[in-house]
Design an enzyme around this catalytic site. Structure first.
Site, PDB file in Angstrom:
ATOM      1  N   SER A 146       0.849  -1.193   0.000  1.00  0.00           N
ATOM      2  CA  SER A 146       0.000   0.000   0.000  1.00  0.00           C
ATOM      3  C   SER A 146       0.881   1.238   0.000  1.00  0.00           C
ATOM      4  CB  SER A 146      -0.875   0.025   1.251  1.00  0.00           C
ATOM      5  OG  SER A 146      -1.535   1.266   1.385  1.00  0.00           O
ATOM      6  N   TYR A 159      -1.903  -0.809  10.121  1.00  0.00           N
ATOM      7  CA  TYR A 159      -1.949  -1.134   8.686  1.00  0.00           C
ATOM      8  C   TYR A 159      -0.660  -0.686   8.004  1.00  0.00           C
ATOM      9  CZ  TYR A 159      -3.554  -1.179   3.832  1.00  0.00           C
ATOM     10  OH  TYR A 159      -3.677  -1.414   2.491  1.00  0.00           O
TER      11      TYR A 159
END
Length: 192
Positions: A146, A159
């Site tokens: 990401s 995350y």
């Protein structure tokens, strides 16, 4: 069962019941790779992915292995059924992932473990299980990271941390397994 050294590629995709995993499966079929092993938690979503692939090429061979990869035995089942059905693995796409938006100083660690389990631990485990087969095919590993691995935002620390670790894991695979013909890359979807 396919010949281990045939020219037909076999792609294993996790998180294929929706989103990027679902779209990636269809794109592979559009590009001519029609042997897919797909995993996801949602059985209906997996079936939709299969039907979308068959709409592109009715002769596609799409294996569905439904289950949560964090559950004991599911990673092993996925690899075992893929090998039993196709005889090889050429591309592993570690796509399954999750994010939970909580402040870093949230007193509970309840969101930490599930995020790291699916975003990192499962990718490591599945990669280790697939490496013997990927060595034989001189295969590829793609890890879905990401943009938040390098550009953190508030309330997504776990995350971001898990995806940064996944990027480093990808580099480690490339260093250790490159000599065995395995290529490893990560992709970082997102925008700012």
């Amino acid at each position: 069962m396919m010949n281990l050294f045939s020219n037909e590629k076999v792609v294993l995709i996790t998180g294929a019941s929706s989103g990027i995993g679902q779209e990636t499966a269809v794109k592979f079929v559009e590009k001519g790779i029609t042997n897919l092993s797909l995993n996801g938690r949602n059985a209906e979503g997996l079936e939709k992915t299969k039907q979308d692939c068959l709409a592109v090429n009715k002769d596609a061979d799409v294996l569905l292995v439904q289950g949560d990869l964090r559950t004991d035995g599911v990673c092993e089942k996925l690899v075992k059924e893929t090998i039993e059905n196709f005889g090889q693995i050429d591309i592993l796409f570690n796509n399954a992932g999750m994010s939970v938006g909580v402040p870093l100083c949230d007193p509970s660690m309840d969101s930490y473990e599930p995020v790291f389990d699916i975003n990192l631990k499962v990718a490591v485990k599945l990669t280790k299980l697939c490496i013997p087969y990927l060595r034989l095919t001189k295969g590829n590993i793609v890890n879905n990271s990401s943009i938040l691995a390098t550009h953190p935002v508030p309330n997504h620390s776990f995350y971001s941390m898990s995806k940064a670790a996944l990027d480093m894991f990808t580099r480690c695979i490339a260093v250790e397994e490159g000599k065995n013909g395995i290529r490893a890359n990560s992709i970082s979807p997102g925008k700012f």
